[in-house]
Design an enzyme around this catalytic site. Structure first.
Site, PDB file in Angstrom:
ATOM      1  N   VAL A 118       0.810  -1.233   0.000  1.00  0.00           N
ATOM      2  CA  VAL A 118       0.000   0.000   0.000  1.00  0.00           C
ATOM      3  C   VAL A 118       0.841   1.280   0.000  1.00  0.00           C
ATOM      4  O   VAL A 118       0.280   2.377   0.051  1.00  0.00           O
ATOM      5  CB  VAL A 118      -1.012   0.033   1.175  1.00  0.00           C
ATOM      6  N   THR A 159      -1.445  -4.992  22.662  1.00  0.00           N
ATOM      7  CA  THR A 159      -2.557  -5.905  22.411  1.00  0.00           C
ATOM      8  C   THR A 159      -1.985  -7.297  22.152  1.00  0.00           C
ATOM      9  O   THR A 159      -0.910  -7.420  21.577  1.00  0.00           O
ATOM     10  CB  THR A 159      -3.370  -5.400  21.201  1.00  0.00           C
ATOM     11  N   TYR A 187       9.366   3.778  13.716  1.00  0.00           N
ATOM     12  CA  TYR A 187       7.938   3.459  13.932  1.00  0.00           C
ATOM     13  C   TYR A 187       7.222   4.660  14.548  1.00  0.00           C
ATOM     14  O   TYR A 187       6.185   5.099  14.054  1.00  0.00           O
ATOM     15  CB  TYR A 187       7.838   2.249  14.852  1.00  0.00           C
ATOM     16  N   LYS A 218       4.312   6.851  12.671  1.00  0.00           N
ATOM     17  CA  LYS A 218       2.931   6.923  13.168  1.00  0.00           C
ATOM     18  C   LYS A 218       2.551   8.365  13.533  1.00  0.00           C
ATOM     19  O   LYS A 218       1.396   8.762  13.371  1.00  0.00           O
ATOM     20  CB  LYS A 218       2.755   5.999  14.367  1.00  0.00           C
TER      21      LYS A 218
END
Ligand code: UDP
Length: 314
Positions: free
Chosen positions: A59, A177, A147, A151
């Protein structure tokens, strides 16, 4: 009304695949996109035959999806600290160029957009617990900077598309998570500890183990994301479980639940490893009427079962 259609980038990943499955269960049509850099087709193989289409695509390049799209959930990104070290440029590119392309798709289709952001935008936080109003403490040139900054850029890009192009864009800041479909060699604490405990290897606690994290089970996270997707909120929202534990406590809990006789050994703390992390979830509770439901023991129990099966098949 026709079936609402959701595009998920990173659909073959850990959280992306759970999002795809839950949305299908709730009657949505799903288009999953993934370049399989850290994702795995095994995570979505069971979705074949449902209202699910998979497109293998990176993407960071123009995203072409035929037909109407109602929601774009941008989940594609390496997400484990060891991945950032091995894939630093790809991590930066998917956060920057990939977010731009995914936003472009949402704009062209008139779709709502949700960015998978992260508690890493808070860096090694000086405010505790972390509220969404905190700007963070990030080292741009450290190993995690690829990272964190990607973000942070992705958040800025998302807000710009909302303000200047009127895209109904949302930002979820995901705290640690865990659950089934994490990779056995993922490198993060929970999969490492479970894999080590089940194979009798030493359990590697980095540093003295006093650093804290707050662990959210994946079904709780997915429920929060879907509530956000359907809400009118545009400001960033933390989703995570506020039960804060030291890494040593997490390692001991996993040893107990697996019945393992592995030893705990200590290894060097990675550079810029956040010392504390715990979400303030007041916004999620009030705006989304969301809160975590799955206890640590139940969530770890399900995750351990998944790892047992995976390890037995190797
Ligand atoms: N950690 C650890 N042993 C491991 C993997 C990670 O002690 O085998 C520590 C890591 O240093 C950090 C915490 O566990 O303090 C959570 O790390 P993780 O990689 O899961 O994600 P992070 O929250 O740092 O992004």
């Amino acid at each position: 009304m026709s079936t609402p259609r959701v595009v998920i980038t990173g659909a073959a990943g850990f959280i992306g695949s759970h999002l795809a499955e839950t949305l299908l269960d709730r009657g949505y049509a799903v288009v999953g996109i993934d370049n399989l850099l850290t994702g795995d087709l095994a995570n979505i193989a069971h979705l074949t035959g449902r209202d699910f289409v998979f497109i293998k695509h990176d993407v960071t390049n123009y995203i072409n999806v035929e037909g109407p799209v109602d929601f774009v959930l941008h989940w594609a990104s390496p997400a484990s600290p060891i991945d950032y070290l091995e894939l630093p440029i790809q991590t930066l590119k998917v956060g920057a160029l990939g977010t731009h392309k995914a936003l472009g798709l949402a704009k062209a289709k008139g779709a709502r957009f949700v960015l998978a952001s992260t508690s890493e935008v808070y860096g090694d936080p000086l405010e505790h617990p972390q509220r969404e109003t905190y700007w963070g403490n990030v080292n741009p040139v450290g190993p995690r900077g690829v990272y964190d900054e990607a973000k942070r850029f992705a958040e800025a890009m998302t807000v710009a598309y909302h303000r200047y192009h009127g895209v109904d864009a949302k930002i979820v800041r995901i705290f640690n998570t865990y659950g089934p479909r994490m990779r056995v060699r993922d490198g993060r604490a929970v999969p490492n500890f479970i894999g080590q405990a089940l194979t009798g290897e030493d359990v590697t606690v980095y540093g003295d183990g006093s650093q804290t994290r707050s662990l959210c089970y994946v079904s709780d996270l997915v429920d929060g994301v879907i509530r956000l997707m359907l809400s009118n909120a545009n400001d960033p929202i933390n989703i995570g479980n506020p039960q804060e534990l030291t890494i040593e406590q997490i390692a001991r809990t996993i040893l107990r639940l697996t019945g393992s006789s592995s030893r705990i050994v200590h290894r060097d703390l990675p550079v810029d490893d956040p010392k504390v992390r715990k979400p303030d979830i007041t916004r999620a509770m009030t705006i989304l009427e969301w809160g975590p439901k799955v206890s640590l023991e139940d969530g770890l129990g399900k995750t351990i079962e998944y790892f047992r099966t995976k390890l037995a098949a190797r």
